[in-house]
Motif scaffolding. Structure first.
Motif, PDB file in Angstrom:
ATOM      1  N   ILE A  24      74.151  35.263  37.991  1.00  0.00           N
ATOM      2  CA  ILE A  24      73.829  33.520  37.473  1.00  0.00           C
ATOM      3  C   ILE A  24      73.558  33.384  36.328  1.00  0.00           C
ATOM      4  N   ARG A  25      72.074  34.187  36.378  1.00  0.00           N
ATOM      5  CA  ARG A  25      71.070  34.297  36.275  1.00  0.00           C
ATOM      6  C   ARG A  25      71.321  34.291  33.913  1.00  0.00           C
ATOM      7  N   SER A  26      72.584  35.288  33.906  1.00  0.00           N
ATOM      8  CA  SER A  26      73.173  35.746  32.357  1.00  0.00           C
ATOM      9  C   SER A  26      73.696  35.396  32.388  1.00  0.00           C
ATOM     10  N   GLU A  27      74.614  34.335  33.072  1.00  0.00           N
ATOM     11  CA  GLU A  27      75.859  33.476  32.998  1.00  0.00           C
ATOM     12  C   GLU A  27      75.181  32.002  31.959  1.00  0.00           C
ATOM     13  N   GLY A  28      74.349  31.902  33.364  1.00  0.00           N
ATOM     14  CA  GLY A  28      73.730  30.841  32.590  1.00  0.00           C
ATOM     15  C   GLY A  28      72.816  30.538  31.095  1.00  0.00           C
ATOM     16  N   ILE A  29      72.291  31.482  31.292  1.00  0.00           N
ATOM     17  CA  ILE A  29      72.128  31.950  29.593  1.00  0.00           C
ATOM     18  C   ILE A  29      73.248  31.743  28.610  1.00  0.00           C
ATOM     19  N   LYS A  30      74.029  32.328  28.875  1.00  0.00           N
ATOM     20  CA  LYS A  30      74.906  32.926  28.307  1.00  0.00           C
ATOM     21  C   LYS A  30      76.578  31.742  27.667  1.00  0.00           C
ATOM     22  N   TYR A  31      76.247  30.791  28.753  1.00  0.00           N
ATOM     23  CA  TYR A  31      76.349  29.179  29.030  1.00  0.00           C
ATOM     24  C   TYR A  31      75.564  28.370  28.270  1.00  0.00           C
ATOM     25  N   ARG A  32      74.835  28.304  28.282  1.00  0.00           N
ATOM     26  CA  ARG A  32      73.615  27.562  27.475  1.00  0.00           C
ATOM     27  C   ARG A  32      73.325  27.928  26.086  1.00  0.00           C
ATOM     28  N   GLU A  33      73.864  28.952  25.769  1.00  0.00           N
ATOM     29  CA  GLU A  33      73.515  30.167  24.207  1.00  0.00           C
ATOM     30  C   GLU A  33      75.671  29.498  23.346  1.00  0.00           C
ATOM     31  N   GLU A  34      76.591  29.291  24.356  1.00  0.00           N
ATOM     32  CA  GLU A  34      77.652  29.036  23.820  1.00  0.00           C
ATOM     33  C   GLU A  34      77.683  27.187  23.045  1.00  0.00           C
ATOM     34  N   GLN A  35      76.809  26.397  24.135  1.00  0.00           N
ATOM     35  CA  GLN A  35      76.357  25.237  23.854  1.00  0.00           C
ATOM     36  C   GLN A  35      75.801  25.018  23.257  1.00  0.00           C
ATOM     37  N   GLU A  36      74.935  26.222  23.008  1.00  0.00           N
ATOM     38  CA  GLU A  36      74.136  25.573  21.508  1.00  0.00           C
ATOM     39  C   GLU A  36      75.030  25.985  19.907  1.00  0.00           C
ATOM     40  N   GLU A  37      75.501  26.568  20.296  1.00  0.00           N
ATOM     41  CA  GLU A  37      76.423  26.946  18.799  1.00  0.00           C
ATOM     42  C   GLU A  37      77.167  25.690  19.103  1.00  0.00           C
ATOM     43  N   LYS A  38      77.785  25.509  19.654  1.00  0.00           N
ATOM     44  CA  LYS A  38      79.072  24.348  20.116  1.00  0.00           C
ATOM     45  C   LYS A  38      78.310  22.855  19.338  1.00  0.00           C
ATOM     46  N   LEU A  39      76.535  22.951  19.396  1.00  0.00           N
ATOM     47  CA  LEU A  39      76.343  21.865  19.117  1.00  0.00           C
ATOM     48  C   LEU A  39      75.825  21.933  17.842  1.00  0.00           C
ATOM     49  N   ILE A  40      75.451  22.947  16.891  1.00  0.00           N
ATOM     50  CA  ILE A  40      74.861  23.428  15.953  1.00  0.00           C
ATOM     51  C   ILE A  40      76.347  23.407  15.173  1.00  0.00           C
ATOM     52  N   LEU A  41      76.964  23.819  15.306  1.00  0.00           N
ATOM     53  CA  LEU A  41      78.291  23.532  14.205  1.00  0.00           C
ATOM     54  C   LEU A  41      78.800  22.366  14.533  1.00  0.00           C
ATOM     55  N   THR A  42      78.848  21.464  15.418  1.00  0.00           N
ATOM     56  CA  THR A  42      78.941  20.679  15.372  1.00  0.00           C
ATOM     57  C   THR A  42      77.949  19.124  14.364  1.00  0.00           C
ATOM     58  N   ALA A  43      76.608  18.964  14.194  1.00  0.00           N
ATOM     59  CA  ALA A  43      75.665  19.161  13.302  1.00  0.00           C
ATOM     60  C   ALA A  43      76.440  19.675  11.909  1.00  0.00           C
ATOM     61  N   TRP A  44      76.406  20.978  11.741  1.00  0.00           N
ATOM     62  CA  TRP A  44      76.740  21.088  10.277  1.00  0.00           C
ATOM     63  C   TRP A  44      78.139  20.927   9.715  1.00  0.00           C
ATOM     64  N   GLN A  45      79.242  20.330  10.888  1.00  0.00           N
ATOM     65  CA  GLN A  45      80.256  19.537   9.984  1.00  0.00           C
ATOM     66  C   GLN A  45      80.183  18.359   9.872  1.00  0.00           C
ATOM     67  N   SER A  46      78.796  17.445  11.029  1.00  0.00           N
ATOM     68  CA  SER A  46      78.920  16.113  10.168  1.00  0.00           C
ATOM     69  C   SER A  46      77.832  16.631   8.935  1.00  0.00           C
ATOM     70  N   MET A  47      77.090  17.040   9.043  1.00  0.00           N
ATOM     71  CA  MET A  47      76.475  17.171   7.989  1.00  0.00           C
ATOM     72  C   MET A  47      76.519  17.117   6.407  1.00  0.00           C
ATOM     73  N   SER A  48      78.168  18.333   6.472  1.00  0.00           N
ATOM     74  CA  SER A  48      78.643  18.857   5.433  1.00  0.00           C
ATOM     75  C   SER A  48      79.267  17.769   4.856  1.00  0.00           C
ATOM     76  N   SER A  49      80.123  17.037   6.348  1.00  0.00           N
ATOM     77  CA  SER A  49      81.046  15.897   5.291  1.00  0.00           C
ATOM     78  C   SER A  49      80.284  14.454   4.871  1.00  0.00           C
ATOM     79  N   ALA A  50      79.491  14.797   5.488  1.00  0.00           N
ATOM     80  CA  ALA A  50      78.380  13.332   5.242  1.00  0.00           C
ATOM     81  C   ALA A  50      78.090  13.566   3.743  1.00  0.00           C
TER      82      ALA A  50
END
Length: 93
Positions: A24-50
């Motif tokens: 459960i703990r490793s799944e939670g960590i994996k989920y958080r890492e995936e969410q962080e990756e999505k946020l980083i990609l979204t921020a990168w796309q927003s910044m490059s678009s701007a």
């Protein structure tokens, strides 16, 4: 020997629970890492678009009216000639 078996049997449920908690703990960590990756990609796309939009607006404002290729070449040639004439030492008459 019977004490050993008893102690092993008692340890089994705890080990399963511990393994489940780790899963459960490793799944939670994996989920958080995936969410962080999505946020980083979204921020990168927003910044490059701007940045692209800012660059396009800046270039558009700097150019003024649309010019043909030859008009741009004439401007750059005139600018080089003007710079060349300014850099030439003036001869006293």
């Amino acid at each position: 020997m019977s004490q050993r078996m008893a102690s092993n049997k008692e340890a089994e449920p705890f080990d399963i629970t511990k393994a489940a908690q780790e899963d459960i703990r490793s799944e939670g960590i994996k989920y958080r890492e995936e969410q962080e990756e999505k946020l980083i990609l979204t921020a990168w796309q927003s910044m490059s678009s701007a940045l692209r939009q800012h660059s396009v607006c800046k270039d558009y404002k700097a150019q003024g009216p649309a010019q043909s290729f030859l008009a741009k070449q004439r401007q750059s040639t005139q600018a080089r000639r003007a710079l060349f004439l300014r850099l030439q030492p003036s001869h006293p008459a």
